[in-house]
Design an enzyme around this catalytic site. Structure first.
Site, PDB file in Angstrom:
ATOM      1  N   ARG A 192     -28.883 -46.347  53.391  1.00 54.09           N
ATOM      2  CA  ARG A 192     -27.468 -45.962  53.176  1.00 54.09           C
ATOM      3  C   ARG A 192     -26.787 -46.946  52.221  1.00 54.09           C
ATOM      4  O   ARG A 192     -25.984 -46.547  51.387  1.00 54.09           O
ATOM      5  CB  ARG A 192     -26.743 -45.860  54.519  1.00 54.09           C
ATOM      6  CG  ARG A 192     -27.323 -44.704  55.309  1.00 54.09           C
ATOM      7  CD  ARG A 192     -26.617 -44.358  56.598  1.00 54.09           C
ATOM      8  NE  ARG A 192     -27.443 -43.359  57.280  1.00 54.09           N
ATOM      9  CZ  ARG A 192     -27.447 -43.107  58.580  1.00 54.09           C
ATOM     10  NH1 ARG A 192     -26.628 -43.760  59.371  1.00 54.09           N
ATOM     11  NH2 ARG A 192     -28.255 -42.197  59.088  1.00 54.09           N
ATOM     12  N   GLU A 252     -31.098 -39.159  74.322  1.00 53.06           N
ATOM     13  CA  GLU A 252     -30.781 -38.448  73.072  1.00 53.06           C
ATOM     14  C   GLU A 252     -31.963 -37.611  72.577  1.00 53.06           C
ATOM     15  O   GLU A 252     -32.820 -38.118  71.852  1.00 53.06           O
ATOM     16  CB  GLU A 252     -30.365 -39.447  71.983  1.00 53.06           C
ATOM     17  CG  GLU A 252     -30.018 -38.739  70.666  1.00 53.06           C
ATOM     18  CD  GLU A 252     -29.623 -39.694  69.538  1.00 53.06           C
ATOM     19  OE1 GLU A 252     -29.826 -40.915  69.672  1.00 53.06           O
ATOM     20  OE2 GLU A 252     -29.124 -39.203  68.518  1.00 53.06           O
ATOM     21  N   LYS A 278     -26.931 -37.304  75.102  1.00 60.69           N
ATOM     22  CA  LYS A 278     -26.480 -37.297  73.700  1.00 60.69           C
ATOM     23  C   LYS A 278     -27.250 -36.217  72.946  1.00 60.69           C
ATOM     24  O   LYS A 278     -28.313 -36.481  72.370  1.00 60.69           O
ATOM     25  CB  LYS A 278     -26.702 -38.688  73.085  1.00 60.69           C
ATOM     26  CG  LYS A 278     -26.369 -38.765  71.600  1.00 60.69           C
ATOM     27  CD  LYS A 278     -26.219 -40.195  71.132  1.00 60.69           C
ATOM     28  CE  LYS A 278     -26.044 -40.262  69.626  1.00 60.69           C
ATOM     29  NZ  LYS A 278     -25.565 -41.559  69.163  1.00 60.69           N
ATOM     30  N   SER A 319     -23.827 -36.721  65.441  1.00 61.52           N
ATOM     31  CA  SER A 319     -23.263 -35.875  64.368  1.00 61.52           C
ATOM     32  C   SER A 319     -24.362 -35.284  63.492  1.00 61.52           C
ATOM     33  O   SER A 319     -24.160 -34.207  62.908  1.00 61.52           O
ATOM     34  CB  SER A 319     -22.234 -36.638  63.530  1.00 61.52           C
ATOM     35  OG  SER A 319     -22.772 -37.780  62.917  1.00 61.52           O
ATOM     36  N   GLY A 320     -25.488 -35.961  63.356  1.00 64.92           N
ATOM     37  CA  GLY A 320     -26.661 -35.362  62.737  1.00 64.92           C
ATOM     38  C   GLY A 320     -26.559 -35.073  61.247  1.00 64.92           C
ATOM     39  O   GLY A 320     -27.370 -34.322  60.720  1.00 64.92           O
ATOM     40  N   GLY A 321     -25.545 -35.632  60.578  1.00 59.45           N
ATOM     41  CA  GLY A 321     -25.402 -35.379  59.144  1.00 59.45           C
ATOM     42  C   GLY A 321     -24.381 -34.303  58.824  1.00 59.45           C
ATOM     43  O   GLY A 321     -24.236 -33.890  57.667  1.00 59.45           O
ATOM     44  N   ARG A 345     -22.812 -41.443  61.444  1.00 53.65           N
ATOM     45  CA  ARG A 345     -22.336 -41.084  60.101  1.00 53.65           C
ATOM     46  C   ARG A 345     -20.940 -40.466  60.098  1.00 53.65           C
ATOM     47  O   ARG A 345     -20.122 -40.768  59.244  1.00 53.65           O
ATOM     48  CB  ARG A 345     -23.339 -40.137  59.426  1.00 53.65           C
ATOM     49  CG  ARG A 345     -24.571 -40.850  58.919  1.00 53.65           C
ATOM     50  CD  ARG A 345     -25.701 -39.901  58.654  1.00 53.65           C
ATOM     51  NE  ARG A 345     -26.300 -39.393  59.870  1.00 53.65           N
ATOM     52  CZ  ARG A 345     -27.329 -38.555  59.923  1.00 53.65           C
ATOM     53  NH1 ARG A 345     -27.867 -38.122  58.792  1.00 53.65           N
ATOM     54  NH2 ARG A 345     -27.835 -38.158  61.067  1.00 53.65           N
TER      55      ARG A 345
HETATM   56  P1  13P Z   1     -25.403 -39.537  63.586  1.00 49.18           P
HETATM   57  O1  13P Z   1     -24.076 -39.292  64.261  1.00 49.18           O
HETATM   58  O2  13P Z   1     -25.284 -40.076  62.212  1.00 49.18           O
HETATM   59  O3  13P Z   1     -26.329 -38.374  63.730  1.00 49.18           O
HETATM   60  O4  13P Z   1     -26.099 -40.706  64.409  1.00 49.18           O
HETATM   61  C1  13P Z   1     -26.091 -40.641  65.776  1.00 49.18           C
HETATM   62  C2  13P Z   1     -27.212 -41.426  66.294  1.00 49.18           C
HETATM   63  O5  13P Z   1     -27.031 -42.326  67.051  1.00 49.18           O
HETATM   64  C3  13P Z   1     -28.575 -41.071  65.854  1.00 49.18           C
HETATM   65  O6  13P Z   1     -29.509 -41.669  66.708  1.00 49.18           O
END
Ligand code: 13P
Length: 340
Positions: free
Chosen positions: A33, A177, A219, A261-263, A294
């Site tokens: 990043r 998660e 999560k 959030s996953g992008g 993110r």
């Molecule tokens: P993002 O919200 O960017 O997907 O990251 C969450 C996270 O903790 C990924 O393991």
């Protein structure tokens, strides 16, 4: 294990309409990043960036817990205060990512299995000493031709459950998660089916490994069409598909669900979380909140770009996203909040 301590920490993490901040990018992910924005990929730049986050004024008003990475929990502010201590002083519970990454799964082309169970009991004890009170482990599920396989779903679910049991033994609340990735051209319906099956497997294994559901946080991903799918459903359709899937699969004993959030674009992630809380408020047995990386950090990172002079405006952008997401948790977010 003291169940009441776990229950108290888990409820603290979802109290007061707050959410979690994931700032646990591994060194390679953080470097990637940074590289995109021309920021030096050094331990010192990573430390400076994490100090910017941890010292953002008022962060604790919207954020209940922050997930750190192994390097970060060992780092300090310029004045020598360890990050975990600085977070706790700001009313934010320090957490720690403890998996060692998703690796190619043998005999399963295109699928991943997350590693990190070896030596985990000892690592958890050390992190507890350093001030962590919760942990995170991410499993990755890919949708593609003939995948995910049943064996991939079962192996990842069992690994998540064994991690969760070890966390609770050590007095740490596990964030569980299982992430169904957005990559691909799959439809929302395919994501719904895979997410449902993933979560069913996860809760079978959590029960099997005797994990205290009241002392954990889930999560998950939101139920979304793939990034390359030509049909992109509306915010309300995504909200309905997501919450209906969670209502079918997540026991009411779980105190909170905090999305990754996953992008997704930051504002869209807030809008979708908001719609879920507006449309299902009275029907959900758990708190529905965020654990974004993110979607909270990206605007701040783009402003900062590694420059000391930009720290204040980057912190403002970070706080703004945290406040928007807290509002979304309340069902009080609107596009009008953006640009203020
Ligand atoms: P993002 O919200 O960017 O997907 O990251 C969450 C996270 O903790 C990924 O393991």
């Amino acid at each position: 294990m003291n169940p009441q301590i776990l229950i108290d920490t888990a409820s603290q993490l979802v109290a007061d309409h707050k959410g979690l901040l994931a700032m646990d990018e591994s060194d390679p992910t953080c470097n990637k990043r940074f590289a995109k924005l021309g920021i030096p990929q050094t331990a010192d730049a990573r430390r400076a960036y994490r100090e910017l986050i941890v010292t953002a004024p008022g962060l604790g008003e919207s954020i209940s817990g922050a997930i750190l990475y192994d390097e970060t929990i060992r780092q300090q502010k310029k004045d020598g205060t360890p990050f975990a201590k600085a977070l706790a002083a700001a009313g934010i519970v320090p957490g720690i990512k403890v998996d060692t990454g998703a690796k190619d799964m043998a005999a399963h082309p295109g699928e991943k299995i997350t590693e990190g169970l070896d030596g985990l009991r000892e690592r958890l004890a050390e992190y507890f000493q350093m001030g962590a009170r919760f942990a995170k482990w991410r499993a990755v599920i890919t949708i593609g031709e003939n995948i995910p396989s049943r064996s991939c779903l079962e192996a990842n679910a069992q690994t998540l459950a064994r991690y969760a049991a070890l966390c609770q033994e050590a007095g740490l609340v596990p964030i569980v998660e299982p992430e169904v990735l957005m990559d691909g051209a799959h439809t929302l319906e395919q994501c719904r089916r895979v997410t449902e099956e993933t979560l069913r497997n996860v809760f079978i294994q959590l029960n099997c490994q005797r994990v205290l559901l009241e002392g954990m946080i889930l999560k998950p991903n939101m139920v979304l069409p793939g990034l390359d799918c030509p049909t992109q459903e509306s915010v309300d359709e995504v909200a309905d598909a997501t919450v209906k899937t969670l209502l079918r699969t997540v026991p009411a004993a779980v105190p909170g669900i905090a999305f990754l959030s996953g992008g997704q674009p930051s504002e869209l992630a807030s809008a979708r979380l908001n719609a879920m809380n507006v449309r299902f408020k009275s029907r959900m047995p758990w708190a529905l909140t965020f654990s974004f990386s993110r979607a909270i950090q990206q605007p701040a990172l783009e402003i900062w770009q590694g420059q000391e002079a930009k720290v204040k405006s980057a912190q403002q952008a970070l706080i703004h996203r945290a406040q928007c997401n807290r509002a979304a948790r309340l069902g009080a977010y609107s596009a009008a909040m953006e640009g203020t």
